[in-house]
Scaffold this motif. Structure first.
Motif, PDB file in Angstrom:
ATOM      1  N   GLY A  82       0.918  -1.355   0.083  1.00  0.00           N
ATOM      2  CA  GLY A  82       0.053  -0.064   0.065  1.00  0.00           C
ATOM      3  C   GLY A  82       0.932   1.335   0.140  1.00  0.00           C
ATOM      4  N   PRO A  83       0.385   2.319  -0.124  1.00  0.00           N
ATOM      5  CA  PRO A  83       0.783   3.663  -0.191  1.00  0.00           C
ATOM      6  C   PRO A  83       1.547   4.090   1.436  1.00  0.00           C
ATOM      7  CG  PRO A  83      -1.427   4.154  -0.195  1.00  0.00           C
ATOM      8  CD  PRO A  83      -1.363   2.650  -0.153  1.00  0.00           C
ATOM      9  N   SER A  84       2.520   4.851   1.389  1.00  0.00           N
ATOM     10  CA  SER A  84       3.124   4.943   2.661  1.00  0.00           C
ATOM     11  C   SER A  84       2.684   5.978   3.552  1.00  0.00           C
ATOM     12  CB  SER A  84       4.548   5.539   2.258  1.00  0.00           C
ATOM     13  OG  SER A  84       5.289   4.610   1.721  1.00  0.00           O
ATOM     14  N   GLY A  85       1.733   6.892   3.206  1.00  0.00           N
ATOM     15  CA  GLY A  85       0.955   7.849   3.903  1.00  0.00           C
ATOM     16  C   GLY A  85       1.948   8.627   4.453  1.00  0.00           C
ATOM     17  N   THR A  86       1.627   9.509   5.617  1.00  0.00           N
ATOM     18  CA  THR A  86       2.431  10.587   6.152  1.00  0.00           C
ATOM     19  C   THR A  86       3.471  10.120   7.019  1.00  0.00           C
ATOM     20  OG1 THR A  86       0.948  10.796   7.852  1.00  0.00           O
ATOM     21  CG2 THR A  86       0.413  12.163   5.887  1.00  0.00           C
ATOM     22  N   VAL A  87       3.406   8.527   7.466  1.00  0.00           N
ATOM     23  CA  VAL A  87       4.514   8.181   8.476  1.00  0.00           C
ATOM     24  C   VAL A  87       5.276   7.253   7.868  1.00  0.00           C
ATOM     25  CG1 VAL A  87       4.620   7.209  10.495  1.00  0.00           C
ATOM     26  CG2 VAL A  87       2.589   8.296  10.273  1.00  0.00           C
ATOM     27  N   GLY A  88       5.180   7.067   6.547  1.00  0.00           N
ATOM     28  CA  GLY A  88       6.171   5.990   5.834  1.00  0.00           C
ATOM     29  C   GLY A  88       5.924   4.445   6.336  1.00  0.00           C
ATOM     30  N   ASP A  89       4.516   4.106   6.278  1.00  0.00           N
ATOM     31  CA  ASP A  89       3.940   2.985   6.792  1.00  0.00           C
ATOM     32  C   ASP A  89       3.005   2.346   5.796  1.00  0.00           C
ATOM     33  OD1 ASP A  89       3.308   1.323   8.752  1.00  0.00           O
ATOM     34  OD2 ASP A  89       1.783   2.239   9.472  1.00  0.00           O
ATOM     35  N   PRO A  90       3.628   1.694   4.698  1.00  0.00           N
ATOM     36  CA  PRO A  90       3.054   0.976   3.731  1.00  0.00           C
ATOM     37  C   PRO A  90       2.357  -0.237   4.309  1.00  0.00           C
ATOM     38  CG  PRO A  90       5.186   1.048   3.204  1.00  0.00           C
ATOM     39  CD  PRO A  90       5.074   1.890   4.234  1.00  0.00           C
ATOM     40  N   GLY A  91       2.938  -0.813   5.329  1.00  0.00           N
ATOM     41  CA  GLY A  91       2.616  -2.206   6.223  1.00  0.00           C
ATOM     42  C   GLY A  91       1.167  -1.853   6.611  1.00  0.00           C
ATOM     43  N   ASN A  92       0.663  -0.814   6.833  1.00  0.00           N
ATOM     44  CA  ASN A  92      -0.601  -0.395   7.414  1.00  0.00           C
ATOM     45  C   ASN A  92      -1.731  -0.521   6.353  1.00  0.00           C
ATOM     46  OD1 ASN A  92      -2.148  -0.391   9.516  1.00  0.00           O
ATOM     47  ND2 ASN A  92      -2.333   1.880   9.352  1.00  0.00           N
ATOM     48  N   ASN A  93      -1.225  -0.607   5.011  1.00  0.00           N
ATOM     49  CA  ASN A  93      -2.309  -0.207   3.895  1.00  0.00           C
ATOM     50  C   ASN A  93      -2.436  -1.526   2.836  1.00  0.00           C
ATOM     51  OD1 ASN A  93      -2.982   2.520   4.394  1.00  0.00           O
ATOM     52  ND2 ASN A  93      -0.789   2.857   4.444  1.00  0.00           N
ATOM     53  N   ALA A  94      -2.229  -2.684   3.440  1.00  0.00           N
ATOM     54  CA  ALA A  94      -2.491  -3.976   2.616  1.00  0.00           C
ATOM     55  C   ALA A  94      -3.751  -3.948   1.538  1.00  0.00           C
ATOM     56  CB  ALA A  94      -2.217  -4.981   3.389  1.00  0.00           C
ATOM     57  N   PRO A  95      -3.539  -3.884   0.282  1.00  0.00           N
ATOM     58  CA  PRO A  95      -4.960  -4.018  -0.339  1.00  0.00           C
ATOM     59  C   PRO A  95      -5.629  -5.265  -0.136  1.00  0.00           C
ATOM     60  CG  PRO A  95      -2.894  -3.362  -1.726  1.00  0.00           C
ATOM     61  CD  PRO A  95      -2.512  -3.917  -0.326  1.00  0.00           C
ATOM     62  N   ASP A  96      -7.004  -5.137  -0.033  1.00  0.00           N
ATOM     63  CA  ASP A  96      -7.977  -6.259   0.165  1.00  0.00           C
ATOM     64  C   ASP A  96      -8.959  -6.478  -0.675  1.00  0.00           C
ATOM     65  OD1 ASP A  96      -9.228  -8.225   1.762  1.00  0.00           O
ATOM     66  OD2 ASP A  96      -9.793  -6.811   3.389  1.00  0.00           O
ATOM     67  N   LEU A  97      -8.403  -7.410  -1.784  1.00  0.00           N
ATOM     68  CA  LEU A  97      -9.416  -7.683  -2.895  1.00  0.00           C
ATOM     69  C   LEU A  97     -10.285  -8.675  -2.532  1.00  0.00           C
ATOM     70  CD1 LEU A  97      -7.159  -8.527  -5.727  1.00  0.00           C
ATOM     71  CD2 LEU A  97      -8.333  -6.455  -5.318  1.00  0.00           C
ATOM     72  N   ASN A  98     -11.559  -8.767  -2.965  1.00  0.00           N
ATOM     73  CA  ASN A  98     -12.707  -9.542  -2.792  1.00  0.00           C
ATOM     74  C   ASN A  98     -12.227 -11.076  -3.415  1.00  0.00           C
ATOM     75  OD1 ASN A  98     -15.150 -11.063  -3.619  1.00  0.00           O
ATOM     76  ND2 ASN A  98     -15.928  -9.210  -2.632  1.00  0.00           N
ATOM     77  N   LEU A  99     -12.415 -12.090  -2.489  1.00  0.00           N
ATOM     78  CA  LEU A  99     -12.309 -13.425  -2.783  1.00  0.00           C
ATOM     79  C   LEU A  99     -13.252 -14.256  -3.610  1.00  0.00           C
ATOM     80  CD1 LEU A  99     -10.856 -14.042   0.974  1.00  0.00           C
ATOM     81  CD2 LEU A  99      -9.359 -13.440  -1.044  1.00  0.00           C
TER      82      LEU A  99
END
Length: 770
Positions: A134-151
């Motif tokens: 995911g994108p880094s955001g303001t904190v440099g935290d891409p690990g908090n924005n994992a894309p979640d596709l429909n299964l």
């Protein structure tokens, strides 16, 4: 808007193709969950004869769950459908030591064996051949924005526990989660649909419609597979201040197109396009101080994201060696909003901020303070408005040996280029609490990130004797990550000042190692030992007024030591897999806060040791009855103080010997039974029970940002009928109506924002296949 209209038309058109559905063979899911219905790929792709062992590609070549000497769980798409799973939050509790920290829409932090936290992802997420983040955001935290596709319309999910750095890279330091899609079938027409309607206690209704069609264009040579879906998820949180009910409802809609091409018997090319749009009109969390499932935020907090992925993957069998080449481009657009009212209000009452407002060395006079206070409160309610995007290119080429001879090997090259950007506005909200148009900025800054990563990797397995396999793996990585930004509008109310454009670069290179030995005592019993290294990249902060020696932070790394067994008993009636592990984690990337508590940044501090175990059981004691159980246990503690050099305001604040915050226990069990009601009609009943242990964020309960979550159990039940034409099911999720808090977050002025599982939900589900 054009794509959204296509989605609705496509889903409706595909549904019309299901006039004459036929029933598909069911079977047992190996290595993980319960029974399955309406298989989405051919049996020879999913299972082996005589035992239902799922075929996986965790080692980048074909194997099975039971033959792979790693701690791995696999679930077919049919197994996920049988439990009613449509996204990460619906199934992760069935997998031992897998956790997904729930947040606002589009914010999911995936962790394995307690290895998680701010920064780059610790668990690799793959859509087919493509690693995504995911994108880094303001904190440099891409690990908090994992894309979640429909299964919908997927072949299987693989969860590989333990570092997978040699084959999967830096963001797989704790493990890897892989979602593998159903490929086009080049000689067979297929179509299907699924619909569902449900009502949630104390909340709104929910529903979805999904459809799939597989069309051979040129028999045996060219085929197309398309699926589309639209889902409305229930809201159940009320904003008592604004008088808004069920504010956390959300929608998701998407389309997936795969084109398969086989110009010859040894060559396969698959093109994939994925589009998903998710929207939430308001906040997803609530505050215990206000009431269960209640919030009193004075602003409306919409969230939305758009995800597009293009991938082309080709394979060619040279006779004993297979070449795989994959290239992908994906784009992730997000809008995140936050409530800045508590921060602006608190600063409006700050005498020190008043001095800063007037730029004077002496305290404010009573008149100055009254004027400043009035000005500050006039800017409330305040809203953080943060649109951003991510653009990523990845490419991988690898060669892998075929067959099961005495020598097996995989070698390849990997490339990634990532670019993301976010605008961070703090604006005065409109009178109804929404974002004004145009924005009325109190402060504004932007942050941009660039990452370039190159890697080469290889794994070699040899069999010095028939039963013994020895494996060694290496990966060389080289990355460069740049963070840049500028504050164009500052305000004392947000502790920000105008600053020039700056950028800082962090870079590193090195080696990762894996060693593995396995021994087959019999065709039904294997033991293995594994030692593997993992890491994730460091980076740079872009935080207002952060002291210079804290701007960059280094990679963190770990070693995982593991022993395990894969076994089958009583003529394959019972499958039992278990693992014990120890993880030594060094130079941990941690979250710290500036002295005023307004900004979070990343730093390195301390080390930890984690020990734990996993156990998975599945059995079919009688025909039609499938039982599974899974237990995960993890316990960690700091091996050194979490002290950030030259800075003592680390939010972690942990001391040597303090326990880490992960939930120590995860337990799940399921039972399903299907039987013949009539020669053409079967009945089925299923129950899924899960327990999430108590976890905590932080070390010291006296820390104002310390929170706890978890410690709840849920039961889902499902029953229905199915035949060769259709399946119809009634279900109840969260039978006990448990208010299970999956995660909590505390920030400045916002204490214990809670994210819960939905209350009791009752519904009906119908599926058709052709």
């Amino acid at each position: 808007m054009y794509i959204e209209r296509i989605l609705r038309v496509t889903t409706s058109a595909l549904a019309l193709a299901t006039v004459q559905p036929v029933y598909a063979q069911s079977g047992q899911v190996a290595g993980s969950q319960g029974s399955q219905n309406f298989p989405s790929s051919s049996p020879d792709e999913q299972v082996q004869e005589g035992g239902g062992d799922i075929i996986v590609t965790a080692l980048r070549r074909k194997g099975t769950v039971q033959s792979t000497p790693l701690s791995i769980s696999a679930m077919t798409g049919d197994s996920l459908a049988a439990m009613g799973a449509t996204q990460l939050q619906d199934y992760f509790r069935q997998v031992p030591n897998l956790n997904v920290a729930q947040g606002v829409l589009g914010q999911n932090r995936v962790s394995v064996r307690g290895i998680g936290g701010i920064g780059e992802a610790t668990t690799g997420l793959y859509f087919g051949e493509v690693p995504v983040t995911g994108p880094s955001g303001t904190v440099g935290d891409p690990g908090n924005n994992a894309p979640d596709l429909n299964l919908y319309d997927i072949e299987r999910v693989e969860v590989i526990r333990g570092p997978q750095g040699t084959l999967y890279g830096g963001s797989s330091m704790a493990g890897t989660l892989r979602i593998i899609f159903n490929r086009p079938k080049l000689s067979k027409f297929e179509a299907g649909m699924e619909g569902q309607y449900a009502t949630t206690q104390g909340g709104s209704d929910s529903y979805f419609a999904k459809a799939m069609v597989n069309v051979p264009v040129v028999d045996g040579v060219l085929g197309v597979r398309m699926s589309g879906y639209y889902e409305q998820r229930a809201g159940y949180i009320d904003n008592i201040r604004l008088g808004r009910k069920n504010i956390n409802d959300m929608t998701a809609q998407g389309i997936r197109l795969l084109i398969g091409f086989e110009p010859g018997p040894d060559t396969n090319v698959t093109g994939t396009f994925i589009y998903q749009r998710s929207d939430a009109d308001d906040a997803q969390g609530w505050f215990p101080s206000v009431g269960d499932l209640k919030t009193n935020t004075p602003v409306i907090l919409p969230f939305n994201n758009r995800f597009k992925l293009y991938n082309l993957t080709g394979t060619h069998d040279f006779g004993g060696v297979t070449l795989t080449v994959s290239g992908a481009i994906y784009r992730y657009d997000v809008l995140r909003t936050l409530d800045f009212t508590p921060s602006v209000t608190a600063i409006s009452y700050s005498p020190a901020a008043c001095q800063g407002y007037y730029a004077q060395a002496t305290p404010c006079s009573d008149a100055q303070y009254a004027a400043y206070n009035s000005y500050g409160l006039s800017q409330t309610p305040a809203l953080g408005y943060q649109p951003g995007y991510l653009r990523t290119q990845t490419a991988e080429a690898r060669l892998a040996s075929d067959g099961d001879g005495w020598l097996q090997w995989t070698a390849g090259l990997f490339y990634e280029r990532r670019r993301d950007y976010i605008d961070s506005h703090v604006t005065k909200a409109a009178s109804d609490g929404s974002a004004p148009d145009p924005l009325q900025d109190i402060s504004y800054r932007f942050i941009a990130n660039r990452l370039r990563q190159l890697a080469g990797f290889a794994e070699v397995s040899v069999k010095p004797v028939e039963a013994l396999t020895l494996t060694g793996g290496l990966r060389y990585y080289d990355y460069e990550k740049t963070t840049a930004g500028q504050a164009l509008l500052g305000s004392v109310l947000t502790s920000s000042i105008v600053s020039p454009y700056t950028e800082r670069t962090a870079k590193s290179n090195g080696w990762l190692v894996k060693l593995n030995a396995s021994y087959e005592f019999s065709p039904r019993f294997m033991a293995y030992a594994n030692a593997a290294q993992g890491f994730r990249p460091g980076g740079a902060n872009n935080i207002p007024s952060l002291q210079g020696d804290l701007v960059t932070y280094a990679p963190d790394s770990l070693w995982n030591y593991e022993v395990g067994v894969k076994s089958r008993w009583f003529g394959d009636v019972l499958t039992a897999n278990a693992a014990l592990f120890q993880i030594d984690w060094q130079n941990i990337q941690v979250a710290a806060r500036t002295s005023d508590g307004l900004f979070t940044f990343l730093a390195n501090a301390g080390g930890a040791r984690i020990r734990g175990a996993e156990l998975e059981l599945s059995a079919e004691p009688i025909k039609g009855l499938n039982l599974t159980a899974a237990v995960g246990y993890v316990r960690g503690k700091l091996t050194s103080d979490q002290v950030i050099a030259s800075f003592q305001n680390a939010s972690a604040g942990g001391k040597k010997g303090d326990p880490l915050g992960m939930a120590p226990w995860s337990v799940s069990a399921s039972a399903s039974y299907d039987w013949e009601l009539t020669p053409e009609l079967d009945g089925i009943v299923r129950a899924d029970l899960t327990y999430s242990g108590k976890g905590r964020n932080g070390f010291n309960p006296a820390d104002p940002y310390f929170t706890t979550q978890g410690d709840f159990a849920t039961l889902n039940i499902r029953t229905g009928v199915q035949n060769k034409r259709l399946g119809a099911y009634l279900f109840v999720q969260n039978v006990g109506n448990v208010n299970g808090v999956a995660s909590r977050v505390s920030t400045f002025g916002s204490t214990n924002m809670s994210f819960s599982i939905p209350p009791r939900t009752v519904g009906i589900n119908v599926r058709l296949n052709y």
